[in-house]
Scaffold this motif. Structure first.
Motif: not given
Length: 326
Positions: A22-24, A27-29, A50-65, A68-75
């Motif tokens: 919910s914070i990501l 934070l990005v903005e 994404n440190d294997s977060s149990p919530d939907n953080s990785w899905e949010i990171i993928c959507d943000l990536a 925004y072209p400047f975002i790189k996501g690592i899971s």
């Protein structure tokens, strides 16, 4: 403050992510706004790990990536802890200046410009010192103890607070990521590399939502990592304790012999005997435990325990889609 940059200069920001779906977006903005202010809108990357977060953080990171072209996501494939997750991000940065910050917005992005200015002025590392900390009492007391221990074990400069919100030059990052052991402690690695360190004051912010992920056990584990991975001081302490106990035993033996010679009818002291045995046994167990920590970490390092393992990279997904749909 406006930062003058040349056309090739780049900023990288690494954020380990855990339970922050919910914070990501906020934070990005806020980070992007500050990067634009400093003139890095075209030479800027935000690496969310994404440190294997149990919530939907990785899905949010993928959507943000995607947005925004400047975002790189690592899971990561499993939870490796904050410092190891940060190391995963540091191994993928391309910036000349690298900033590490938490994912909960307690670290104000408004301080990014001042940190960049300190690194640009010639310092290798810029830490932040929190004003009006929003942490619970036990964490503040733990930080004081960690501050004392860091000074004793790592040679930390007096008055320097080892915060998780910091900036580094690319040269320091290149040295830090040479460490491939499973027990990463970034501040210890930094202090091994350089003493060209400064600090700025920042206003500590309340967490935007939810509770912090660090518990007492995590703090103890981090302290043990610092003490046994980057210093031999605990072993020296064990040696000194052994020497002191041996000396004390010799003194006590001498006293007992003298008392027995002067008073042959003196009764043996059962309580004092048991107390002495328990004390010496406790110290021996403590020293053996310290040695065991070192041996255990050495064993795991020799057996190739990974520092982190990557499950997915958002930019690799983009490349695969481009190849599939030229």
């Amino acid at each position: 403050m406006k930062q003058t940059t040349d056309s090739t200069r780049q900023l990288s920001i690494v954020v380990p992510v855990y339970n922050s779906e919910s914070i990501l977006p906020k934070l990005v903005e806020k980070i992007f706004v500050e990067a634009q202010k400093e003139g890095f809108s075209e030479q800027f990357e935000l690496i969310l790990v994404n440190d294997s977060s149990p919530d939907n953080s990785w899905e949010i990171i993928c959507d943000l990536a995607e947005k925004y072209p400047f975002i790189k996501g690592i899971s990561l494939r499993r939870n490796f802890g904050q410092h190891n997750a940060t190391m995963a991000g540091l191994n993928h940065v391309s910036g000349d200046i690298v900033i590490i910050m938490d994912d909960d917005l307690q670290h104000p992005p408004e301080a990014i410009g001042e940190m960049i200015a300190e690194i640009s002025s010639g310092y290798d590392v810029c830490y932040t010192h929190y004003l009006n900390r929003k942490h619970p009492l036990w964490k503040k007391l733990g930080s004081r103890f960690n501050d004392w221990a860091s000074a004793k074990f790592l040679g930390k400069p007096e008055g320097l607070y080892l915060s998780s919100f910091k900036a580094m030059s690319r040269e320091v990052v290149n040295e830090v990521i040479l460490y491939d052991g499973p027990y990463a402690y970034i501040d210890g690695l930094i202090l091994d590399v350089t003493r060209s360190i400064t600090s700025i004051d920042v206003e500590h912010q309340p967490r935007l939502q939810g509770e912090g992920n660090y518990r007492l056990f995590n703090s103890i584990s981090l302290w043990m990592k610092m003490a046994t991975s980057f210093s031999v001081s605990p072993l020296r302490f064990a040696s000194l304790m052994g020497f002191a106990l041996s000396l004390l035993s010799l003194i006590m033996i001498g006293i007992i012999i003298i008392q027995k010679l002067t008073d042959p009818d003196m009764a043996a002291g059962w309580a004092s005997l048991i107390a002495t045995i328990l004390f010496i046994g406790g110290v021996q167990t403590l020293c053996i435990g310290m040695i065991g920590e070192y041996l255990g970490r050495t064993y795991l390092k020799l057996n190739g325990k990974p520092q982190f393992t990557v499950a997915a990279l958002t930019w690799k997904k983009k490349e695969q889609r481009k190849r599939a749909n030229p």
